[in-house]
Design a protein around this motif. Sequence first.
Motif, PDB file in Angstrom:
ATOM      1  N   ARG A  22       1.643  22.184  -6.376  1.00 62.34           N
ATOM      2  CA  ARG A  22       0.876  21.818  -7.621  1.00 62.34           C
ATOM      3  C   ARG A  22       0.831  20.294  -8.243  1.00 62.34           C
ATOM      4  O   ARG A  22       0.069  19.747  -8.904  1.00 62.34           O
ATOM      5  N   SER A  23       2.191  19.719  -7.801  1.00 68.88           N
ATOM      6  CA  SER A  23       2.195  18.196  -8.312  1.00 68.88           C
ATOM      7  C   SER A  23       2.936  17.657  -7.311  1.00 68.88           C
ATOM      8  O   SER A  23       3.863  18.140  -6.637  1.00 68.88           O
ATOM      9  N   LEU A  24       3.093  16.099  -7.406  1.00 66.96           N
ATOM     10  CA  LEU A  24       3.891  15.385  -6.554  1.00 66.96           C
ATOM     11  C   LEU A  24       5.215  15.205  -6.836  1.00 66.96           C
ATOM     12  O   LEU A  24       5.592  14.646  -7.981  1.00 66.96           O
ATOM     13  N   PRO A  25       5.996  15.687  -6.134  1.00 68.20           N
ATOM     14  CA  PRO A  25       7.540  15.840  -6.683  1.00 68.20           C
ATOM     15  C   PRO A  25       7.926  14.134  -6.303  1.00 68.20           C
ATOM     16  O   PRO A  25       8.098  13.577  -5.290  1.00 68.20           O
ATOM     17  N   LEU A  63       4.033   5.205  -9.896  1.00 68.18           N
ATOM     18  CA  LEU A  63       3.069   6.128  -9.067  1.00 68.18           C
ATOM     19  C   LEU A  63       1.863   6.569  -9.981  1.00 68.18           C
ATOM     20  O   LEU A  63       0.751   6.807  -9.709  1.00 68.18           O
ATOM     21  N   ALA A  64       2.232   6.993 -11.293  1.00 61.68           N
ATOM     22  CA  ALA A  64       1.029   7.283 -12.367  1.00 61.68           C
ATOM     23  C   ALA A  64       0.133   6.248 -12.427  1.00 61.68           C
ATOM     24  O   ALA A  64      -1.110   6.488 -12.575  1.00 61.68           O
ATOM     25  N   SER A  65       0.801   5.030 -12.776  1.00 65.50           N
ATOM     26  CA  SER A  65      -0.118   3.758 -12.846  1.00 65.50           C
ATOM     27  C   SER A  65      -1.138   3.448 -11.572  1.00 65.50           C
ATOM     28  O   SER A  65      -2.125   3.259 -11.863  1.00 65.50           O
ATOM     29  N   ARG A  66      -0.551   3.661 -10.679  1.00 68.41           N
ATOM     30  CA  ARG A  66      -1.361   3.510  -9.467  1.00 68.41           C
ATOM     31  C   ARG A  66      -2.295   4.388  -9.197  1.00 68.41           C
ATOM     32  O   ARG A  66      -3.584   4.093  -8.692  1.00 68.41           O
ATOM     33  N   VAL A 104      -3.618  12.921  -9.619  1.00 69.71           N
ATOM     34  CA  VAL A 104      -2.394  13.513  -9.128  1.00 69.71           C
ATOM     35  C   VAL A 104      -1.425  13.678 -10.257  1.00 69.71           C
ATOM     36  O   VAL A 104      -1.142  12.886 -11.044  1.00 69.71           O
ATOM     37  N   ALA A 105      -1.101  14.837 -10.298  1.00 67.53           N
ATOM     38  CA  ALA A 105      -0.165  15.169 -11.312  1.00 67.53           C
ATOM     39  C   ALA A 105       1.396  14.820 -10.683  1.00 67.53           C
ATOM     40  O   ALA A 105       1.841  15.205  -9.619  1.00 67.53           O
ATOM     41  N   ILE A 106       2.237  14.007 -11.641  1.00 62.81           N
ATOM     42  CA  ILE A 106       3.552  13.883 -11.119  1.00 62.81           C
ATOM     43  C   ILE A 106       4.595  14.685 -11.605  1.00 62.81           C
ATOM     44  O   ILE A 106       4.450  14.999 -13.221  1.00 62.81           O
ATOM     45  N   ALA A 107       5.415  15.273 -11.015  1.00 65.46           N
ATOM     46  CA  ALA A 107       6.539  15.927 -11.292  1.00 65.46           C
ATOM     47  C   ALA A 107       7.868  15.383 -11.204  1.00 65.46           C
ATOM     48  O   ALA A 107       8.236  15.208  -9.887  1.00 65.46           O
ATOM     49  N   GLU A 108       8.727  15.088 -12.202  1.00 64.67           N
ATOM     50  CA  GLU A 108      10.017  14.251 -11.989  1.00 64.67           C
ATOM     51  C   GLU A 108      11.068  15.620 -11.654  1.00 64.67           C
ATOM     52  O   GLU A 108      10.920  16.541 -12.372  1.00 64.67           O
ATOM     53  N   THR A 109      11.573  15.456 -10.591  1.00 70.38           N
ATOM     54  CA  THR A 109      12.401  16.438 -10.145  1.00 70.38           C
ATOM     55  C   THR A 109      13.808  15.887  -9.256  1.00 70.38           C
ATOM     56  O   THR A 109      13.732  14.688  -9.067  1.00 70.38           O
ATOM     57  N   ILE A 165       0.896  -1.113  -0.147  1.00 69.72           N
ATOM     58  CA  ILE A 165      -0.015  -0.009   0.137  1.00 69.72           C
ATOM     59  C   ILE A 165       0.777   1.380   0.001  1.00 69.72           C
ATOM     60  O   ILE A 165       0.266   2.166   0.039  1.00 69.72           O
ATOM     61  N   GLY A 166       2.225   1.138   0.013  1.00 68.23           N
ATOM     62  CA  GLY A 166       3.002   2.265   0.052  1.00 68.23           C
ATOM     63  C   GLY A 166       2.713   3.396  -0.913  1.00 68.23           C
ATOM     64  O   GLY A 166       2.584   4.557  -0.584  1.00 68.23           O
ATOM     65  N   PRO A 167       2.751   2.955  -2.249  1.00 71.38           N
ATOM     66  CA  PRO A 167       2.361   4.078  -3.333  1.00 71.38           C
ATOM     67  C   PRO A 167       1.015   4.548  -3.230  1.00 71.38           C
ATOM     68  O   PRO A 167       1.133   5.770  -3.304  1.00 71.38           O
ATOM     69  N   GLU A 168       0.090   4.072  -2.713  1.00 66.00           N
ATOM     70  CA  GLU A 168      -1.331   4.689  -2.637  1.00 66.00           C
ATOM     71  C   GLU A 168      -1.285   5.620  -1.406  1.00 66.00           C
ATOM     72  O   GLU A 168      -1.925   6.614  -1.434  1.00 66.00           O
ATOM     73  N   ILE A 169      -0.857   5.008  -0.210  1.00 64.62           N
ATOM     74  CA  ILE A 169      -0.825   6.121   0.983  1.00 64.62           C
ATOM     75  C   ILE A 169      -0.138   7.380   0.757  1.00 64.62           C
ATOM     76  O   ILE A 169      -0.254   8.520   1.125  1.00 64.62           O
ATOM     77  N   LEU A 170       1.076   7.098  -0.257  1.00 64.20           N
ATOM     78  CA  LEU A 170       1.787   8.321  -0.611  1.00 64.20           C
ATOM     79  C   LEU A 170       1.094   9.404  -1.315  1.00 64.20           C
ATOM     80  O   LEU A 170       1.125  10.659  -1.044  1.00 64.20           O
ATOM     81  N   LEU A 171       0.290   8.664  -2.351  1.00 62.55           N
ATOM     82  CA  LEU A 171      -0.449   9.539  -3.159  1.00 62.55           C
ATOM     83  C   LEU A 171      -1.502  10.331  -2.453  1.00 62.55           C
ATOM     84  O   LEU A 171      -1.660  11.369  -2.677  1.00 62.55           O
ATOM     85  N   GLU A 172      -2.087   9.498  -1.455  1.00 65.41           N
ATOM     86  CA  GLU A 172      -3.206  10.184  -0.638  1.00 65.41           C
ATOM     87  C   GLU A 172      -2.762  11.127   0.049  1.00 65.41           C
ATOM     88  O   GLU A 172      -3.332  11.936   0.442  1.00 65.41           O
ATOM     89  N   ALA A 173      -1.561  10.906   0.840  1.00 63.53           N
ATOM     90  CA  ALA A 173      -0.972  12.091   1.710  1.00 63.53           C
ATOM     91  C   ALA A 173      -0.852  13.459   0.840  1.00 63.53           C
ATOM     92  O   ALA A 173      -1.134  14.458   1.318  1.00 63.53           O
ATOM     93  N   TRP A 174      -0.193  13.126  -0.284  1.00 61.49           N
ATOM     94  CA  TRP A 174       0.096  14.463  -1.037  1.00 61.49           C
ATOM     95  C   TRP A 174      -1.426  15.015  -1.422  1.00 61.49           C
ATOM     96  O   TRP A 174      -1.526  16.335  -1.329  1.00 61.49           O
ATOM     97  N   LEU A 175      -2.550  14.334  -1.659  1.00 63.02           N
ATOM     98  CA  LEU A 175      -3.777  14.780  -1.925  1.00 63.02           C
ATOM     99  C   LEU A 175      -4.262  15.535  -0.635  1.00 63.02           C
ATOM    100  O   LEU A 175      -5.172  16.737  -0.801  1.00 63.02           O
ATOM    101  N   ARG A 176      -3.890  15.433   0.420  1.00 62.10           N
ATOM    102  CA  ARG A 176      -4.376  15.592   1.613  1.00 62.10           C
ATOM    103  C   ARG A 176      -3.626  16.834   2.033  1.00 62.10           C
ATOM    104  O   ARG A 176      -3.663  17.024   3.462  1.00 62.10           O
ATOM    105  N   ARG A 177      -2.606  17.090   1.339  1.00 63.36           N
ATOM    106  CA  ARG A 177      -1.549  17.987   1.994  1.00 63.36           C
ATOM    107  C   ARG A 177      -2.008  19.301   2.424  1.00 63.36           C
ATOM    108  O   ARG A 177      -1.396  19.809   3.691  1.00 63.36           O
ATOM    109  N   ASP A 178      -2.985  19.843   1.738  1.00 71.64           N
ATOM    110  CA  ASP A 178      -3.681  21.199   2.286  1.00 71.64           C
ATOM    111  C   ASP A 178      -4.343  21.029   3.569  1.00 71.64           C
ATOM    112  O   ASP A 178      -4.335  21.651   4.508  1.00 71.64           O
ATOM    113  N   THR A 179      -5.541  19.823   3.548  1.00 70.75           N
ATOM    114  CA  THR A 179      -6.458  19.750   4.465  1.00 70.75           C
ATOM    115  C   THR A 179      -5.604  19.451   5.875  1.00 70.75           C
ATOM    116  O   THR A 179      -5.919  19.620   7.098  1.00 70.75           O
ATOM    117  N   ASN A 180      -4.200  18.532   5.852  1.00 65.08           N
ATOM    118  CA  ASN A 180      -3.554  18.183   6.913  1.00 65.08           C
ATOM    119  C   ASN A 180      -2.305  19.205   7.178  1.00 65.08           C
ATOM    120  O   ASN A 180      -1.430  18.807   8.027  1.00 65.08           O
TER     121      ASN A 180
END
Length: 336
Positions: free
Chosen positions: A70-73, A43-46, A54-59, A14-29
């Motif tokens: 704006r995007s998940l680094p 991560l984009a596939s999941r 979730v927009a993915i930014a390679e950085t 579940i690592g990838p999805e809780i990472l995605l969910e955490a970023w989506l809740r970045r402002d709320t939390n």
Amino acid sequence: MLPLALSIGDPSGIGPEILLEAWLRRDTNGLPAFYILGDPSLLASRAERLGLNVAIAETDPEGAVAHFSRSLPVCPLRNRLHDRPGSPDSANAAGIVEAISRAVQDTMQARAASMVTAPIAKKPLYDAGFDFPGHTEFLGHLSEKITGRKVEPVMMLAGPELRTVPVTVHQALAEVPARLSQDLIENTIRTVAQALSEQFSIPEPRLAIAGLNPHAGEGGAMGSEDAEIIAPAIERLQSEGINAFGPLPGDTLFHARARAQYDAAVCMYHDQALIPVKTIAFDETVNVTLGLPFVRTSPDHGTAFDIAGRGIARPDSLIAAIHLARKLADNRNSVR
């Protein structure tokens, strides 16, 4: 302000999805900026599998803060990862280990403020030749390679109402009595006392020390370890000015009135420490590794292969780990 470095963990869990969910809740939390050491394609596939926008930014770490709102680094790994939720695969081991190693390097090189690790599973790593019992021991090894100094990491489970530390960690219960020594107990407690003071901002920490046997040995009637190993260790630490007391019976150590008397409970074996803290606050408890030259936290749960890819994993413990990693790093810097 430096971002946090988050390793992706086992991508079949579940690592990838809780990472995605955490970023989506970045402002709320109110989450601090972080980046993921992982595979952007996975991560984009999941995210697509779960219907997450979730927009993915390679950085690189230096660009993470600018992207975060704006995007998940994501800092790409050299080793690709396979997106097969629920099906652990030793072919992912190289990427899993690379993510952890690079998070350590980024933190030690001041490219990240601290690191947070998503859960890993031991078996796929062992099948690929991984030689360490778990995250904690591997982090100690990496720290020694970088610093050239002996490192003895200590696991703490930190919840909103209870902190616990096991003296022995990944040993079979039958091996615990032979593993316990006065030196091991003393070194563990010293590390805990220092971390509570420097990282948790508790000037004079109170440490309750659990006994090994029922009723803390019942005066020798139920085992000699409490009187012959644990009690002398406590006496030595008290002579050094550390507020440690015990050994105390494990069955009366964790109720509410008892918890009010200490800042952390040091326990003799894995389940003695982990069962009470996870029972009280499973979703808010954080795994913290003490004794390292950097801050590392992690969710208190595992990979949960059985629910991976179903969109029902809760990111609460990861979110708590991110907040605590930021707080401990700030506290640590303030006392330097």
